[in-house]
Enzyme design. Structure first.
Site, PDB file in Angstrom:
ATOM      1  N   CYS A   1      36.446  24.882  34.842  1.00  0.00           N
ATOM      2  CA  CYS A   1      35.419  25.735  34.212  1.00  0.00           C
ATOM      3  C   CYS A   1      34.833  25.290  33.034  1.00  0.00           C
ATOM      4  CB  CYS A   1      35.428  27.109  34.493  1.00  0.00           C
ATOM      5  SG  CYS A   1      35.986  27.620  35.924  1.00  0.00           S
TER       6      CYS A   1
ATOM      7  N   HIS B   1      31.703  30.724  29.366  1.00  0.00           N
ATOM      8  CA  HIS B   1      31.767  30.256  30.961  1.00  0.00           C
ATOM      9  C   HIS B   1      31.764  31.808  31.392  1.00  0.00           C
ATOM     10  CE1 HIS B   1      33.366  29.752  34.723  1.00  0.00           C
ATOM     11  NE2 HIS B   1      34.476  30.136  34.695  1.00  0.00           N
TER      12      HIS B   1
ATOM     13  N   ASN C   1      30.943  33.322  39.697  1.00  0.00           N
ATOM     14  CA  ASN C   1      31.444  32.210  38.594  1.00  0.00           C
ATOM     15  C   ASN C   1      31.163  30.797  39.295  1.00  0.00           C
ATOM     16  OD1 ASN C   1      33.250  30.461  37.651  1.00  0.00           O
ATOM     17  ND2 ASN C   1      35.030  31.754  37.560  1.00  0.00           N
TER      18      ASN C   1
HETATM   19  O1  UT7 Z   1      36.824  30.488  35.994  1.00  0.00           O
HETATM   20  C1  UT7 Z   1      37.929  30.927  35.627  1.00  0.00           C
HETATM   21  C2  UT7 Z   1      38.907  31.479  36.506  1.00  0.00           C
HETATM   22  N1  UT7 Z   1      39.025  32.972  36.970  1.00  0.00           N
HETATM   23  C3  UT7 Z   1      38.785  33.949  35.988  1.00  0.00           C
HETATM   24  O2  UT7 Z   1      38.526  33.946  35.175  1.00  0.00           O
HETATM   25  C4  UT7 Z   1      39.389  35.048  36.554  1.00  0.00           C
HETATM   26  C5  UT7 Z   1      40.177  36.187  35.509  1.00  0.00           C
HETATM   27  N2  UT7 Z   1      40.563  37.157  36.026  1.00  0.00           N
HETATM   28  C6  UT7 Z   1      39.807  38.215  36.583  1.00  0.00           C
HETATM   29  O3  UT7 Z   1      38.614  38.105  36.357  1.00  0.00           O
HETATM   30  C7  UT7 Z   1      40.417  39.644  36.887  1.00  0.00           C
HETATM   31  O4  UT7 Z   1      41.839  39.451  36.851  1.00  0.00           O
HETATM   32  C8  UT7 Z   1      39.859  39.806  38.317  1.00  0.00           C
HETATM   33  C9  UT7 Z   1      38.461  40.314  38.387  1.00  0.00           C
HETATM   34  C10 UT7 Z   1      40.090  38.901  39.393  1.00  0.00           C
HETATM   35  C11 UT7 Z   1      40.737  41.101  39.085  1.00  0.00           C
HETATM   36  O5  UT7 Z   1      40.503  42.344  38.162  1.00  0.00           O
HETATM   37  P1  UT7 Z   1      41.770  43.099  37.435  1.00  0.00           P
HETATM   38  O6  UT7 Z   1      41.172  44.058  36.836  1.00  0.00           O
HETATM   39  O7  UT7 Z   1      42.627  41.993  36.896  1.00  0.00           O
HETATM   40  O8  UT7 Z   1      42.142  43.773  39.050  1.00  0.00           O
HETATM   41  P2  UT7 Z   1      43.828  43.666  39.424  1.00  0.00           P
HETATM   42  O9  UT7 Z   1      44.080  42.250  39.868  1.00  0.00           O
HETATM   43  O10 UT7 Z   1      44.634  44.162  38.335  1.00  0.00           O
HETATM   44  O11 UT7 Z   1      43.799  44.747  40.639  1.00  0.00           O
HETATM   45  C12 UT7 Z   1      43.491  46.430  40.316  1.00  0.00           C
HETATM   46  C13 UT7 Z   1      43.606  46.801  41.775  1.00  0.00           C
HETATM   47  C14 UT7 Z   1      44.678  46.410  42.532  1.00  0.00           C
HETATM   48  O12 UT7 Z   1      45.419  47.823  43.414  1.00  0.00           O
HETATM   49  P3  UT7 Z   1      46.522  48.453  42.984  1.00  0.00           P
HETATM   50  O13 UT7 Z   1      47.616  47.396  42.784  1.00  0.00           O
HETATM   51  O14 UT7 Z   1      46.227  48.845  41.441  1.00  0.00           O
HETATM   52  O15 UT7 Z   1      46.598  49.774  43.830  1.00  0.00           O
HETATM   53  C15 UT7 Z   1      44.073  45.368  43.644  1.00  0.00           C
HETATM   54  O16 UT7 Z   1      44.858  45.621  44.936  1.00  0.00           O
HETATM   55  O17 UT7 Z   1      42.553  46.597  42.667  1.00  0.00           O
HETATM   56  C16 UT7 Z   1      43.039  45.969  43.670  1.00  0.00           C
HETATM   57  N3  UT7 Z   1      41.930  44.975  44.377  1.00  0.00           N
HETATM   58  C17 UT7 Z   1      40.753  45.299  44.788  1.00  0.00           C
HETATM   59  N4  UT7 Z   1      40.056  46.389  45.053  1.00  0.00           N
HETATM   60  C18 UT7 Z   1      38.865  46.253  45.741  1.00  0.00           C
HETATM   61  C19 UT7 Z   1      41.924  43.294  44.030  1.00  0.00           C
HETATM   62  N5  UT7 Z   1      40.726  43.059  44.590  1.00  0.00           N
HETATM   63  C20 UT7 Z   1      40.166  44.199  44.998  1.00  0.00           C
HETATM   64  C21 UT7 Z   1      38.617  43.958  45.509  1.00  0.00           C
HETATM   65  N6  UT7 Z   1      38.235  45.306  45.937  1.00  0.00           N
HETATM   66  N7  UT7 Z   1      38.205  42.708  45.967  1.00  0.00           N
END
Ligand code: UT7
Length: 327
Positions: A126, A250, A280
């Protein structure tokens, strides 16, 4: 040494728009969760289970979707710049999702565009387009006249559609710029490039497999490296964050983008954002956001622009650029 300036930009997106609601057919999620956690509302899709049309059969040496998006964006950038393809000394295609393993995707793209100079792919994930802009600046300083710089991706082809924690993030698209030499200092005022290869495991795709991402860890590191890189570029350019008219990060997650802007002291209304519409798009995200801001009339001659990318590797890159209006 000559300087460089952007003389024209162009973009291309697949027609198919996928709304968050449509993803609920694939995994347990909701429009509200995706909006709140990432700022994404729609993305453009060329491959995967939600694509309207199957990817065309592979033609060796031909153009797949990444190549076709690159050609469309590149043609528009050439036309906007008023530069004919035979005057391009180098085509740099920034991509993490080329149509073929070998040869470089830029070969087929250069043939389709009629570029006769050199052509190469650049994979810095990216951070690719920003890496490419610095590379173009160096080459133009060394005597090249025009470089065609394209960021193009078909990330939906390498998305793991069974992984709800990453699949909603990615989309397809392309953005391109003709970067041309000018006498004097030019527009590239400061830059910073970096990589920490000990972090490969945070985000990777093996041959024939889907993308694997440790989202929270990428998030945490992304904020830190993007801020540090931007500060290094600002220092090199001898300008301060309050002089930046437009911040083009980005487009990975609106929360990352806003946190970085705030830490740098740049008001978020000075940030370019297309993430709600495109998701993204990796190498394509910064040129798509920059071209969108230019089209919206947000840049005037002499404005300072800060571009900052980070991605798999982990790579990062930033540039301070003086915007020069073209006729
Ligand atoms: O291009 C560069 C590469 N990528 C990035 O820059 C991505 C960087 N990371 C992020 O943007 C974030 O970590 C995400 C948007 C991918 C995820 O957001 P988060 O706030 O870090 O969520 P999380 O992984 O901490 O998950 C929170 C909760 C979890 O449930 P519990 O364990 O709290 O019950 C997940 O299981 O949200 C759940 N969850 C979802 N719920 C609904 C994970 N994915 C989803 C989903 N829909 N799609």
């Amino acid at each position: 040494m000559n300087g460089c300036t952007i003389t024209g930009m162009g973009t291309a997106l697949p027609d198919r728009v996928v709304r968050n609601e449509e993803l609920t057919a694939l995994f347990d999620t909701s429009d509200q969760w995706i909006r709140e956690r990432s700022g994404i509302v729609t993305r453009r899709v060329a491959a995967g289970p939600l694509a309207t049309e199957p990817l065309p059969p592979h033609v060796p040496g031909g153009l797949g979707t990444t190549g076709r998006l690159a050609v469309e964006a590149g043609r528009r950038a050439l036309s906007a710049a008023g530069v004919t393809p035979d005057r391009i000394d180098l085509l740099i295609l920034c991509t993490t999702s080329p149509d073929q393993q070998v040869p470089a995707n830029s070969a087929a793209v250069s043939a389709a565009l009629g570029v006769r100079g050199g052509a190469m792919d650049l994979n810095a994930a990216c951070a690719g387009f920003t890496y490419g802009l610095v590379t173009a600046g160096g080459l133009l300083g060394a005597g090249a006249r025009h470089v065609l710089l394209i960021g193009a991706e078909t990330l939906t082809r390498i998305t793991d559609w069974s992984d709800r924690s990453s699949a909603f993030l990615f989309g397809d698209g392309a953005g391109a710029a003709v970067v041309s030499s000018v006498p004097g200092e030019g527009c590239l005022l400061g830059w910073d490039l970096g990589v920490d290869g000990s972090l490969v495991d945070l985000l990777y795709t093996d041959h024939g497999a889907g993308m694997v991402m440790k989202g929270q860890e990428v998030f945490r590191r992304a904020v830190r490296v993007t801020v540090d890189s931007a500060v290094a570029s600002l220092e090199r350019a001898k300008v301060t964050a309050d002089q930046i008219a437009l911040f083009v990060p980005h487009q990975a997650n609106i929360r990352i983008m806003e946190t970085v802007a705030t830490k740098l002291g740049i008001p978020t209304d000075r940030m370019a954002s297309v993430i709600a519409e495109t998701g993204n798009t990796s190498s394509a995200s910064i040129p798509l956001a920059l071209a969108g801001a230019v089209a919206a009339g947000r840049l005037s001659d002499g404005d300072l622009v800060l571009l900052a990318g980070f991605g798999a590797g982990m790579t990062w890159a930033s540039v301070v650029w003086r915007w020069q209006a073209t006729d």
